[in-house]
Write an enzyme that holds these catalytic residues in place. Structure first.
Site, short mmCIF file in Angstrom:
data_model
loop_
_atom_site.label_atom_id
_atom_site.label_comp_id
_atom_site.label_asym_id
_atom_site.label_seq_id
_atom_site.Cartn_x
_atom_site.Cartn_y
_atom_site.Cartn_z
N ALA A 34 2.43 6.38 -0.95
CA ALA A 34 1.09 5.86 -0.64
C ALA A 34 0.13 7.01 -0.35
CB ALA A 34 1.17 4.95 0.58
N ASP A 35 -1.13 6.85 -0.74
CA ASP A 35 -2.14 7.81 -0.29
C ASP A 35 -2.85 7.20 0.93
OD1 ASP A 35 -4.06 5.99 -1.20
OD2 ASP A 35 -4.52 7.13 -3.01
#
Lengths: 78, 248
Positions: free
Chosen positions: A35-36
């Protein structure tokens, strides 16, 4: 009735497109689940919807792993 | 069928001036519009009626954009009425002009609060819904003085320059979620304010405008509508000058 972990897992799988087996309590959203920063923001939003609760920005910043999320929600719900 | 059939919009500061024209144009082209106002309820209701007369839907919603709670209530009311928010137009703005040497701290704070913090708060609040939708368009009203400066408007210029920077950063942060964020920077636009200027000031102003005339609120609304339309899907982070060529 599904447990908090099961419900969190479902949200994470839907949101991040990862395999259910990867979603372990110690898994970090960013380091292990790809995930960013924006994904994590969205994830928190969806957890708010799923559990019908509000997670403040300050609290959201402390949620880094699947376990963090589950622990936070369990404490809030109970 | 208008360009914005089925779309929903929030326009802040929509009871008067440029915001009013934007709200009316969007409504006329089919959008359902939340007409935000701060003080002029009657003027806002007038805009609502014009949009309804044009065959679309609208409602007036009071909110001070520099107050996070009021902004949230505005977003909630819009969701309740429309069920989605496709467009946000951050237009609300005030002036408290004074020379820097004479400017009081509250004149500075008031303008920064409404014109810059207001954009931040409304954008933040609406982004949640737009991210869920995986679509959205935001247009912020800047000003060419935010690019070139203007004596007597340190607060306003700082806010508008800030809006341009905020536009670029928001555009970068939200691009992966199919949300575009652009700014429109009007030049000299015919308003009550410019009407009141002395003749020689007007003549001097016109001399600096290559197209040789003042712009209208409709000119600005047209550019905003373009940036909200599908024709602008591949445009984000930009500041479009609507200024008759004053600043190139």
């Amino acid at each position: 009735m599904l447990s908090v972990l099961e419900r969190v897992t479902k949200v994470v799988v839907d949101r991040l497109g990862v395999d259910e087996s990867e979603v372990k309590p110690e898994a970090s959203f960013k380091d292990d689940l790809g995930a960013d920063s924006l994904d994590v923001v969205e994830l928190v939003m969806e957890l708010e919807d799923e559990f019908d609760m509000e997670i403040s920005d300050d609290d959201a910043e402390k949620i880094g792993t699947v376990g963090d999320a589950v622990k936070y929600i369990e404490e809030k719900v109970n | 069928m208008g360009r914005f059939e089925g779309k929903t919009a929030i326009v802040t500061g929509a009871s008067r001036g440029i915001g009013r024209e934007i709200a009316i144009l969007l409504g006329r082209e089919g959008a359902r519009v939340a007409v935000n106002y701060s003080g002029s309820k009657e003027k806002a209701e007038e805009v609502v009626q014009l949009i309804k007369d044009a065959g679309s839907d609208a409602f007036a919603i009071q909110a001070n954009v520099s107050d996070a709670d009021q902004v949230k209530q505005m977003i909630d009311a819009t969701m309740e009425n429309f069920g989605s928010i496709d467009f946000l137009v951050n237009n609300a703005g005030i002036t408290r002009d004074n020379l820097l040497m004479r400017m009081k701290e509250d004149e500075w704070d008031d303008v920064i609060d409404i014109n810059l913090k207001g954009v931040f708060l409304c954008t933040k609040a609406v982004t949640r819904q737009m991210m869920k939708q995986r679509a959205g368009k935001i247009v912020n009203l800047a000003s060419i003085v935010g690019v070139i400066g203007n004596p007597g408007q340190a607060n306003y210029v700082a806010a508008k320059a800030g809006v341009i920077g905020l536009t670029k950063t928001t555009a970068r942060e939200l691009a992966t979620r199919n949300i575009t964020v652009n700014a429109v920077a009007p030049g000299f636009i015919t308003t009550d304010m410019t009407d009141a200027l002395p003749e020689e000031v007007k003549t001097q102003m016109l001399g600096s405008i290559p197209l040789g005339k003042l712009g209208s609120a409709e000119d600005v609304a047209g550019a905003v509508a373009f940036l909200l339309s599908n024709d602008a899907n591949y445009i984000t982070g930009q500041t479009v000058h609507v200024d008759g060529g004053m600043v190139m």
